[in-house]
Scaffold this motif. Structure first.
Motif, PDB file in Angstrom:
ATOM      1  N   LYS A  30       0.797  -1.287   0.068  1.00 34.58           N
ATOM      2  CA  LYS A  30      -0.055   0.012   0.141  1.00 34.58           C
ATOM      3  C   LYS A  30       0.901   1.374  -0.170  1.00 34.58           C
ATOM      4  CE  LYS A  30      -3.511   0.794   2.572  1.00 34.58           C
ATOM      5  NZ  LYS A  30      -4.376   1.040   3.683  1.00 34.58           N
ATOM      6  N   HIS A  31       1.903   1.304   0.654  1.00 40.78           N
ATOM      7  CA  HIS A  31       2.554   2.449   0.918  1.00 40.78           C
ATOM      8  C   HIS A  31       3.543   2.868  -0.031  1.00 40.78           C
ATOM      9  CE1 HIS A  31       5.321  -0.206   2.864  1.00 40.78           C
ATOM     10  NE2 HIS A  31       6.218   0.428   2.365  1.00 40.78           N
ATOM     11  N   SER A  54       7.625   4.424  -1.085  1.00 41.96           N
ATOM     12  CA  SER A  54       8.642   4.330  -0.631  1.00 41.96           C
ATOM     13  C   SER A  54       9.511   5.382  -1.522  1.00 41.96           C
ATOM     14  CB  SER A  54       9.566   3.044  -0.701  1.00 41.96           C
ATOM     15  OG  SER A  54       9.332   2.380  -1.939  1.00 41.96           O
ATOM     16  N   TYR A  68       0.839  10.592   5.546  1.00 37.58           N
ATOM     17  CA  TYR A  68       1.393  10.086   6.887  1.00 37.58           C
ATOM     18  C   TYR A  68       0.327   9.636   7.601  1.00 37.58           C
ATOM     19  CZ  TYR A  68       6.290  11.479   6.067  1.00 37.58           C
ATOM     20  OH  TYR A  68       7.543  11.538   5.602  1.00 37.58           O
ATOM     21  N   GLU A  69      -0.879  10.626   7.676  1.00 37.93           N
ATOM     22  CA  GLU A  69      -2.153   9.983   8.638  1.00 37.93           C
ATOM     23  C   GLU A  69      -2.574   8.785   8.237  1.00 37.93           C
ATOM     24  OE1 GLU A  69      -4.493  13.514   8.302  1.00 37.93           O
ATOM     25  OE2 GLU A  69      -3.066  14.855   9.883  1.00 37.93           O
ATOM     26  N   ASN A  70      -2.344   8.424   6.835  1.00 34.47           N
ATOM     27  CA  ASN A  70      -3.189   7.095   6.253  1.00 34.47           C
ATOM     28  C   ASN A  70      -1.978   6.027   6.138  1.00 34.47           C
ATOM     29  OD1 ASN A  70      -6.115   7.597   5.259  1.00 34.47           O
ATOM     30  ND2 ASN A  70      -4.966   9.653   4.994  1.00 34.47           N
ATOM     31  N   ASN A  71      -0.822   6.319   6.678  1.00 34.16           N
ATOM     32  CA  ASN A  71       0.116   5.270   6.765  1.00 34.16           C
ATOM     33  C   ASN A  71       0.637   4.794   5.382  1.00 34.16           C
ATOM     34  OD1 ASN A  71       0.270   4.975   9.737  1.00 34.16           O
ATOM     35  ND2 ASN A  71      -1.458   3.886   9.621  1.00 34.16           N
ATOM     36  N   LEU A  72       0.683   5.900   4.255  1.00 33.10           N
ATOM     37  CA  LEU A  72       0.999   5.611   3.131  1.00 33.10           C
ATOM     38  C   LEU A  72       2.523   6.096   2.754  1.00 33.10           C
ATOM     39  CD1 LEU A  72      -2.465   6.405   1.575  1.00 33.10           C
ATOM     40  CD2 LEU A  72      -1.573   4.327   2.005  1.00 33.10           C
ATOM     41  N   SER A 104       6.647   5.477   3.920  1.00 28.98           N
ATOM     42  CA  SER A 104       7.411   4.889   4.806  1.00 28.98           C
ATOM     43  C   SER A 104       7.971   5.514   5.603  1.00 28.98           C
ATOM     44  CB  SER A 104       8.483   4.188   3.807  1.00 28.98           C
ATOM     45  OG  SER A 104       8.179   3.325   2.519  1.00 28.98           O
ATOM     46  N   THR A 105       8.077   5.094   6.950  1.00 26.12           N
ATOM     47  CA  THR A 105       8.663   5.847   8.117  1.00 26.12           C
ATOM     48  C   THR A 105       9.517   4.997   8.616  1.00 26.12           C
ATOM     49  OG1 THR A 105       6.800   4.870   9.478  1.00 26.12           O
ATOM     50  CG2 THR A 105       6.345   6.814   8.347  1.00 26.12           C
ATOM     51  N   ASP A 106      10.237   3.994   7.861  1.00 25.75           N
ATOM     52  CA  ASP A 106      11.176   3.025   8.584  1.00 25.75           C
ATOM     53  C   ASP A 106      12.487   3.526   8.064  1.00 25.75           C
ATOM     54  OD1 ASP A 106      10.845   2.473   6.047  1.00 25.75           O
ATOM     55  OD2 ASP A 106      10.639   0.486   6.279  1.00 25.75           O
ATOM     56  N   ASN A 134       9.314  12.288  10.649  1.00 29.28           N
ATOM     57  CA  ASN A 134       8.897  11.016  10.109  1.00 29.28           C
ATOM     58  C   ASN A 134       9.856  10.200   9.697  1.00 29.28           C
ATOM     59  OD1 ASN A 134       5.487  11.008  10.338  1.00 29.28           O
ATOM     60  ND2 ASN A 134       6.239  12.996   9.668  1.00 29.28           N
TER      61      ASN A 134
END
Length: 330
Positions: A83-84, A86, A133-137, A139-141, A169
């Motif tokens: 989904k997200h 990168s 970011y709010e929808n976790n779309l 990458s935050t890793d 983030n």
């Protein structure tokens, strides 16, 4: 029936000034939000279109915009749907403090040169990024790659706030595409940390040719600021392009002047590119690569090897040079 996939479609989101879409190539790929003007985004619909397109490609159904794209791959890809995103291309503004002859954004900027920072004339990117970011779309890793490609970042008023949000983030790496007319301490700070690279298109080795290409008299400023970045972050990847434009800098004498300057400055890499109007903007018109372009490339290859400087060609340019032409086969 062959199954296809595309890494850009899987991973990339491109925010242009007039639409938000899947990738940044001559084909432009599936468009998620055409004629976008800053309205609230239903991200579920965006992901639904992304999944639908990837699923159809697995069945051998290639979207019209993607036909003939170099990035298409035959595949028996059974990976789980991602989904997200990168990879994020930020290109939602067109105003700039120079006016390069080859720039694709002149139709929208009216060839105007902007000296004072302002927000995009089309929409603000911060609400879009916050929604992602709010929808976790995104990458935050620590793997998110961000590429600024709009007008120039030095005249984008949102720039500092964008960087702050990305850093908050855990952004992985940022490519700063800038003409270097203005030195930006925040960019230098990120370069020092090894979290970004600097990419600029100088395209010339002397003031006279620079002025013809950029249509501003800022050659010395550009060189001095490039020196500052190299000094501030000597280990950072500084990447300077030479975009070849017919009748202006398409000669070996200018190439040698450019390379002499790059070796003297100690930049990490240079790139040989071709006027985007010829090899990206009009796929319905054939452009045959002139023979002397290959002679110029040969000078780049030999001199960069001698001086231990990396020579990089964008994948699209490599493919066009190998093919010998771009556009319809007439």
């Amino acid at each position: 029936m062959s199954s296809f996939t595309c890494n850009l479609l899987k991973n990339e989101l491109t925010c242009f000034h007039n639409q938000i879409q899947s990738c940044c190539t001559s084909q432009l790929g599936p468009v998620y939000l055409p004629n976008y003007k800053g309205e609230p985004i239903d991200w579920d619909k965006v992901i639904e279109l992304k999944l639908k397109t990837l699923s159809e490609m697995k069945q051998g159904i290639i979207p019209e915009n993607c036909k003939g794209c170099f990035n298409l791959e035959k595949s028996n890809d059974d990976e789980l749907f991602q989904k997200h995103f990168s990879r994020l291309i930020i290109s939602h503004w067109v105003h700039c403090n120079c006016s390069c002859v080859y720039c694709a954004r002149h139709d929208y900027s009216g060839n105007k040169v902007t000296r004072v920072a302002k927000n995009s004339d089309f929409y603000d990117i911060l609400p879009v990024l916050k929604g992602l970011y709010e929808n976790n779309l995104l990458s935050t890793d620590g793997t998110l790659f961000v590429d600024f490609q709009g007008g120039d970042i030095s005249v984008l008023a949102e720039f500092d706030d964008i960087i702050s949000l990305l850093n908050k983030n855990n952004v992985g790496y940022i490519r700063f595409t800038t003409n270097n007319i203005v030195y930006q301490p925040m960019v230098a700070k990120i370069l020092k940390k090894g979290k970004g690279e600097l990419m600029t298109s100088l395209d010339a080795g002397c003031k006279e040719t620079y002025k013809k290409l950029k249509r501003v008299d800022k050659f010395e400023d550009t060189i001095n600021n490039l020196k500052k970045y190299v000094k501030a972050a000597p280990n950072a990847f500084t990447f300077v392009k030479y975009i070849t434009v017919k009748g202006i800098n398409d000669n070996i004498d200018e190439v040698n002047k450019f390379l002499d300057l790059m070796f003297e400055l100690g930049v990490k890499a240079v790139s040989f590119e071709i006027d985007y109007r010829d090899i990206m903007m009009n796929p319905n018109k054939r452009f045959d690569i002139p023979n002397h372009y290959y002679d110029m490339l040969n000078v780049f290859e030999n001199r960069c090897k001698e001086n231990k400087t990396k020579l990089t060609l964008f994948e699209h340019t490599k493919n066009v040079l190998k093919q010998g032409y771009f556009g319809v086969n007439t």
